[in-house]
Design an enzyme around this catalytic site. Structure first.
Site, PDB file in Angstrom:
ATOM      1  N   CYS A 292      17.607  17.676  40.715  1.00  0.00           N
ATOM      2  CA  CYS A 292      17.253  16.340  41.189  1.00  0.00           C
ATOM      3  C   CYS A 292      15.929  16.373  41.933  1.00  0.00           C
ATOM      4  O   CYS A 292      15.522  17.415  42.438  1.00  0.00           O
ATOM      5  CB  CYS A 292      18.331  15.807  42.140  1.00  0.00           C
ATOM      6  SG  CYS A 292      19.899  15.495  41.356  1.00  0.00           S
TER       7      CYS A 292
ATOM      8  N   CYS B 203      23.494   8.915  36.995  1.00  0.00           N
ATOM      9  CA  CYS B 203      24.054   9.364  35.738  1.00  0.00           C
ATOM     10  C   CYS B 203      22.869   9.566  34.795  1.00  0.00           C
ATOM     11  O   CYS B 203      21.801   8.987  35.002  1.00  0.00           O
ATOM     12  CB  CYS B 203      25.021   8.332  35.179  1.00  0.00           C
ATOM     13  SG  CYS B 203      26.148   9.025  33.960  1.00  0.00           S
TER      14      CYS B 203
ATOM     15  N   CYS C  66      28.271  11.582  36.469  1.00  0.00           N
ATOM     16  CA  CYS C  66      28.442  12.258  35.184  1.00  0.00           C
ATOM     17  C   CYS C  66      28.112  13.727  35.355  1.00  0.00           C
ATOM     18  O   CYS C  66      27.305  14.099  36.205  1.00  0.00           O
ATOM     19  CB  CYS C  66      27.606  11.601  34.077  1.00  0.00           C
ATOM     20  SG  CYS C  66      25.843  11.902  34.145  1.00  0.00           S
TER      21      CYS C  66
END
Length: 168
Positions: free
Chosen positions: A95, A12, A87
């Site tokens: 990422c 998140c 989220c």
């Protein structure tokens, strides 16, 4: 038959509530079969007290801290089998490259931190997020992971993310 626990990383943005709650739920409920971690793209540096209270309520004893996802993208980091964003912001972010190419899924959960109002209203929002995460963790625990290949595992994890909230 797999003898090592599955390593799951919950992400998140702030790593202060939802990802920490998911980490504690999976570590307690999946003990021995799963090892959960949590991190954030922009960690807040603190854990929300209501999230920590819920984690402790089920017997989670490990220290909770807000940390960067960079800790898990290092060559000496634990090999992660699954990365689950909880989220919407983290789901849309680029990422790091995770060692081992884990399967990924998004389990969007409304952010209880953004709820304003009385302590009771805020506590209700945290409890609602907690129950949604618990429901999804229960579904993960029910999967026959040792019988699923990588593609099927990813499909199942993503389907879990589409399930609605558990109502109290």
């Amino acid at each position: 038959m797999r003898t090592q626990p599955y390593n799951v990383l919950f992400l998140c943005t702030g790593n202060s509530a939802r990802s920490v709650m998911a980490e504690s739920l999976l570590n307690v409920l999946g003990k021995g079969h799963f090892k959960a971690f949590s991190a954030g793209s922009f960690p807040s540096g603190r854990i929300q007290p209501m999230a920590e209270e819920l984690a402790r309520s089920i017997g989670y004893q490990e220290p909770l801290r807000s940390k960067s996802w960079d800790e898990f993208a290092q060559p000496d980091s634990p090999s992660i089998d699954m990365v689950i964003t909880v989220c919407d912001n983290a789901a849309g972010e680029v990422c790091p490259i995770w060692p081992g190419q884990p399967v990924t899924a998004h389990w969007g959960v409304p952010d209880p931190v953004t709820v304003e109002g009385s302590d009771e209203e805020r506590r209700k929002a945290f409890r609602s997020a907690w129950m949604m995460l618990k429901h999804r963790v229960d579904l993960l625990l029910a999967l026959p992971l040792d019988k699923l290949d990588r593609v099927a595992t990813q499909q199942e994890l993503r389907a879990i993310g589409q399930t609605g909230a558990h109502r109290e």
